[in-house]
Motif scaffolding. Structure first.
Motif, PDB file in Angstrom:
ATOM      1  N   SER A 770     -40.711  96.614  29.668  1.00 29.57           N
ATOM      2  CA  SER A 770     -40.870  95.669  30.839  1.00 29.57           C
ATOM      3  C   SER A 770     -39.824  94.810  31.006  1.00 29.57           C
ATOM      4  CB  SER A 770     -42.371  95.027  30.421  1.00 29.57           C
ATOM      5  OG  SER A 770     -42.083  93.863  28.624  1.00 29.57           O
ATOM      6  N   PHE A 771     -38.676  95.233  31.457  1.00 30.28           N
ATOM      7  CA  PHE A 771     -38.176  94.176  31.571  1.00 30.28           C
ATOM      8  C   PHE A 771     -37.309  94.158  32.672  1.00 30.28           C
ATOM      9  CE2 PHE A 771     -33.828  93.314  32.963  1.00 30.28           C
ATOM     10  CZ  PHE A 771     -32.904  92.258  31.520  1.00 30.28           C
ATOM     11  N   GLY A 772     -37.850  93.195  33.077  1.00 27.71           N
ATOM     12  CA  GLY A 772     -38.153  91.948  34.645  1.00 27.71           C
ATOM     13  C   GLY A 772     -39.227  92.184  35.439  1.00 27.71           C
ATOM     14  N   GLY A 777     -39.916  88.282  34.799  1.00 34.07           N
ATOM     15  CA  GLY A 777     -39.298  88.605  35.977  1.00 34.07           C
ATOM     16  C   GLY A 777     -37.708  88.837  35.691  1.00 34.07           C
ATOM     17  N   PRO A 778     -37.134  88.119  36.501  1.00 28.00           N
ATOM     18  CA  PRO A 778     -35.816  87.807  36.709  1.00 28.00           C
ATOM     19  C   PRO A 778     -35.240  86.959  35.521  1.00 28.00           C
ATOM     20  CG  PRO A 778     -36.231  86.358  38.250  1.00 28.00           C
ATOM     21  CD  PRO A 778     -37.449  87.560  38.454  1.00 28.00           C
ATOM     22  N   ASN A 779     -36.315  86.044  34.801  1.00 26.52           N
ATOM     23  CA  ASN A 779     -35.367  84.750  33.776  1.00 26.52           C
ATOM     24  C   ASN A 779     -35.748  86.462  32.395  1.00 26.52           C
ATOM     25  OD1 ASN A 779     -36.324  82.060  34.073  1.00 26.52           O
ATOM     26  ND2 ASN A 779     -38.548  83.722  35.300  1.00 26.52           N
ATOM     27  N   ASP A 780     -36.089  87.457  33.033  1.00 25.76           N
ATOM     28  CA  ASP A 780     -35.537  88.606  31.377  1.00 25.76           C
ATOM     29  C   ASP A 780     -33.803  88.173  31.901  1.00 25.76           C
ATOM     30  OD1 ASP A 780     -37.831  88.501  30.493  1.00 25.76           O
ATOM     31  OD2 ASP A 780     -37.844  90.905  31.605  1.00 25.76           O
ATOM     32  N   TYR A 781     -32.804  88.194  32.547  1.00 27.37           N
ATOM     33  CA  TYR A 781     -32.087  87.894  33.186  1.00 27.37           C
ATOM     34  C   TYR A 781     -30.355  87.012  31.778  1.00 27.37           C
ATOM     35  CZ  TYR A 781     -31.812  92.028  35.954  1.00 27.37           C
ATOM     36  OH  TYR A 781     -32.093  93.497  36.003  1.00 27.37           O
TER      37      TYR A 781
END
Length: 927
Positions: A770-772, A777-781
């Motif tokens: 479920s990455f991204g 969302g972009p907080n996974d980066y």
């Protein structure tokens, strides 16, 4: 371009299919060599006879004009070779070991003699592999029979290999990283055919374990990690049998936690029994052999802090048989069959109520059919069809507990109560057909060539009925509003198939250089069929979903090349180098797109307990697949030195580098985000640092997520890099002892799906997950680039066995592994930017994955002492009794923590302890 590649690949497939039936990868080894006189002149016409328990009768080969002989497709074991030529003394070589996938190069010199004399040489087979550049380990039957391991499944055997680190040593984990690879990048084989990690044969049916970690030839596709190959036992011309009993008890078990930690509930064994029986022999001598096995295996135990009235209950009833039929001396059939009726529980902790424990149960019939044809001493073909068909259910472990209910998770305390998280009914399958023709040419284009040409096909899929129970997240001490999620039951499934062809050539140039060249082509496609829509009560609605016969597909070409060079004529020191490109298997990560999948909703809960503000979370209609997503791959490099220190003792030193690229993830192509400065000021370990996070400023329900090869906010995307040095000493059985001692020093870094929102006991996987997507969302980066969760800078292992006089044997299995990393997180919910616009507060790393926080190092020493008695010498009946001391140091290593949230009272609290010191009693009888 893709149509052209596909047409080219299919043409090759058709040509190769006409040349050979469908075949497997390797479950055998071979012996090759050159025969000369004492002055170095080659000797054609020498009759070479091979004998051993793995072959019927006494097959022969005649050396070619170049003095070369070859015995292909030999089952692993020990053999004797006899060399006969008129005018020369007969020469015998005894105790020649052949391992699965191994090429034993035995070059001999015969002396002129007018007398009828025989020269016998024992135990002088080379230990250096001059035919391939691989990082590989093989464990023979001698070690497998006596290894002091916990014996939960055959994974306990493969996890002993150098640089292999299992995700967990507790419970039923089948996943492992190997020299930086992710768990989904490995390949699992039984008798040379890929089966995934689903079937679990009884450990007492295993003849040899091969762990091929790097340098796999073009014969291997859809693998970036290790190939774990389990070769099973077979029958022979003599009737044999064995029975084995293994027993543990709580009174023979120590404790490795304190009273204050476990509240008087240390690790507890409720029931631990394991019994197996095996029988093998001939139906018809030299013609028709059989082998059969049964196992009854039970482990009921509970983790520290868990009520011993509710142990995790693991059961297995396993059966296995294998038939070998020699149609003629050169044409053979093999049929094997495995089934495992199993019950696999969740592993509870002090933070989980027993009512939340789930139990997987089912069985997985796994048949296998192999044909081998030796057309000449230069040409042979192989063919195989195999697969498994799994049926599985997931229910509560506690009897009487309903499958459907509500599960509650308290973020402030880390406690989980209520129902199980999910119930399901699953049917999955995989079947494989493969074919290969192999030809040896003595003198062609400047050297000898061992050419392999093959085709492969594979189909896999699943269908499931799934019910995700409602989940409620509460805050018992901080008083924040509760929220939850709900989803109606649904049917869905995903399928994939791939076709491949490959060409491998091992070229020997002169007496010192060997070049390995290979290339393979793979076509893979993912798709899903139609499924019925059901109502809340699981009743039919009369409607079905729309199928998709090509969600996405890959066409890839993988080159492989290696070179070995003998520094001396004897071949006792060899320099090697290898490069290969290895692509990932097509990941069926598109299940959420299947239209029959019901929509999941997040909701808030008012002070009165009412559910409000329902927001859809990534419904199928809001998911897309990028048709141009790339197939993840890694470029792998090996620089290797192998040296024979003395007879039967070899040293291998490797420098290894892997560069992984194009891993999959999700990106929001409709939602809009704004950078937001967040100060890390709450919870344990708050640093006061300011981080840039991302706030969703458009409605959450309108987001559209695309499965793709993402670049991310920083443009770096998802990637991996591994650098490692491996040192391995291997001692064959001689002078009453054998062993493998290894040290791996490494660094595994990058950013993949499991770099965000996963814990130290989670699988390191490079799949999209479920990455991204909806959770962050972009907080996974944010702060997720760095060490991978499977990174273990130091892995040291030793397996040594010694046979003393008077029938006494001792074996030691020791290991040290750096603990896996974890990072502090916060569920970001700042005032004025509630939940950053997400349906639930996203969990975001407040520190990079530096590896400064880790769970405990693993330091284990397991030992066995055994005494064998001869009961009937003439009948060959022997009885052995043994004592295993497992975790002799009583290590208190823990694999997980209660919570990574700095605001939780369970932050950093150890959970999931490896089992303490315990004694295992056993007896074995052989006849």
């Amino acid at each position: 371009m893709r149509r052209g590649l596909l047409s080219w690949g299919l043409c090759i497939l058709m040509l190769v299919s006409a040349a050979a039936p469908a075949l497997a990868q390797r479950a055998t080894g071979e012996i090759i060599g050159k025969i000369t006189d004492e002055q170095g002149g080659v000797l054609p016409g020498v009759t070479v006879t091979i004998r051993g328990a793995g072959v019927a009768g006494a097959p022969t080969a005649v050396t070619s004009e170049a003095g070369v002989y070859r015995f292909p497709v030999l089952p692993p074991g020990t053999y004797e070779l006899e060399f006969v030529l008129p005018g020369f003394a007969t020469l015998k070589h005894e105790n020649i070991p052949v391992s699965v996938g191994g090429t034993m190069e035995l070059n001999v010199a015969m002396k002129v003699s007018t007398l009828q004399e025989t020269v016998t040489v024992t135990g002088e087979a080379p230990v250096v592999n001059t035919s391939a550049v691989v990082v590989s380990t093989a464990y023979n039957r001698e070690w497998l029979w006596n290894a002091p391991v916990r014996r939960f499944s055959y994974f306990d055997l493969i996890n002993e290999a150098p640089g292999v680190s299992q995700t967990s040593q507790v419970g039923s984990s089948t996943q492992a990283t190997s020299l930086g690879s992710s768990t989904n990048e490995n390949q699992y084989q039984i008798d040379g055919t890929e089966t995934s990690s689903t079937p679990w044969p009884n450990t007492d049916v295993v003849e040899e374990v091969e762990v091929l970690q790097l340098g796999a030839s073009a014969e291997y596709g859809n693998v970036q990690g290790a190939v774990f190959n389990i070769v099973t036992r077979q029958g022979g011309n003599v009737l044999h049998g064995d029975g084995n009993i293994y027993f543990q008890h709580d009174k023979l078990t120590s404790r490795n936690t304190t009273q204050s930690f476990d509240n008087g509930r240390p690790y507890h064994i409720d029931n631990h029994k394991d019994a197996t029986v095996q029988v093998s022999g001939p139906f018809i001598k030299d013609k028709f052999w059989f082998f059969g096995s049964l196992q009854n295996h039970r482990i009921y135990d509970s983790q520290p802090g868990v009520d011993p009235k509710f142990p995790s209950k693991s059961d297995a009833r396993r059966m296995f048989w294998k038939f070998n039929y020699n149609i003629t001396p050169n044409h053979r059939l093999l049929h094997g069959y495995h089934d495992d009726y199993y019950w696999i529980p969740d592993i509870g902790s002090q933070f989980s109520a027993p009512s939340t424990f789930a139990l997987e149960h089912g069985h997985n019939p796994t048949p296998n059919l192999v044909y081998t044809g030796v057309l000449s001493n230069k040409t042979f073909i192989e063919g195989r069809f195999a697969g498994f068909w799994l049926q599985e259910s997931n229910d509560p472990q506690v009897k009487g507990q309903p499958s459907q209910g509500i599960q509650y998770f308290d973020r402030d305390t880390g406690f989980t109560t209520g129902a199980i998280g999910q119930w399901s009914e699953v049917r999955s399958w995989r079947y494989t057909g493969q074919g290969k023709i192999s030809h040896y040419a003595d003198d062609f284009l400047g050297g000898s060539h061992d050419v392999k040409l093959g085709v492969q096909m594979n189909a896999t899929g699943n269908v499931s009925l799934t019910g995700n129970n409602d989940s409620i997240t509460t805050y018992s001490t901080s008083g924040r509003p509760a929220f939850g999620s709900t989803q109606a039951p649904f049917y869905r499934g995903t399928n994939a198939k791939w076709f491949a062809t490959y060409l491998d050539d091992t070229v020997r140039v002169g007496n010192r250089a060997t070049v390995n060249l290979g290339v393979r082509y793979d076509y893979s496609k993912g798709y899903y069929p139609a499924f019925p829509f059901i109502d809340q009560n699981l009743g039919p609605t009369g409607q079905t979903s729309v199928p998709n016969d090509d969600v996405y597909h890959y066409n890839v070409v993988s080159p492989r090349a290696g070179i070995s060079y003998k520094l001396n004529q004897s071949g006792k020191t060899v320099l090697k180098a290898h490069y290969g490109r290895y692509y990932s298997a097509l990941d069926r990560d598109f299940a959420g797109l299947v239209p029959s999948t019901t929509t999941s909703f997040n909701f808030d809960i008012t002070a009165a307990g009412n559910r409000v503000n329902f927001i859809p979370i990534a419904p199928p209609s809001n998911l897309r697949v990028d048709p141009n997503r790339k197939d993840p791959y890694s470029d792998q490099y090996i620089f290797q030195v192998e040296h024979e220190l003395m007879n039967n003792l070899g040293l291998q030193v490797n420098y290894v580098r892997k560069n992984g690229r194009d891993f999959a993830g999700w990106e929001d192509i409709a939602g809009q985000y704004q950078p937001f400065s967040y100060v890390d000021s709450v919870g344990t370990g708050a640093t006061g640092q300011t981080f840039t996070v991302y706030r969703l400023v458009t409605p959450a329900g309108q987001r559209i997520f695309r499965l793709t090869t993402p670049k991310g906010p920083d443009g770096r995307g998802l990637w991996t890099r591994y650098n490692g040095a491996t040192f391995m000493l291997t001692k064959r059985m001689s002078h009453n002892w054998q062993g493998v001692v290894s040290l791996v020093l490494s660094k595994a870094e990058g950013r993949i799906a499991t770099s965000a929102r996963t814990g130290p006991s989670s699988n390191q996987t490079s799949g999209a997950g479920s990455f991204g997507q909806s959770a962050a969302g972009p907080n996974d980066y944010v702060n997720t680039e760095g060490r991978l969760i499977g990174d273990r800078p130091v892995v040291a292992k030793a397996q040594v066995m010694y046979r003393f006089p008077w029938g006494i044997m001792a074996a030691v299995n020791a290991q040290h592994q750096t603990g896996r990393l974890w990072s502090r997180r916060i569920a970001v919910n700042p005032a004025g930017a509630t939940r950053l616009g997400f349906p639930s507060a996203p969990q975001i790393n407040m520190e990079s994955n530096t590896g400064d926080r880790r769970v405990a190092d693993v330091n284990l020493i397991d030992m066995r002492v055994e005494k064998e008695f001869t009961l009937a010498r003439d009948a060959g009946v022997r009885l052995a009794v043994f004592l295993d001391a497992l975790n002799m140091t009583n290590s208190a290593a823990f694999e997980n923590i209660g919570s990574q949230l700095g605001t939780s009272s369970a932050f950093g609290v150890p959970t999931r302890y490896i089992s303490p010191r315990r004694l295992q009693l056993g007896t074995k009888i052989r006849w």
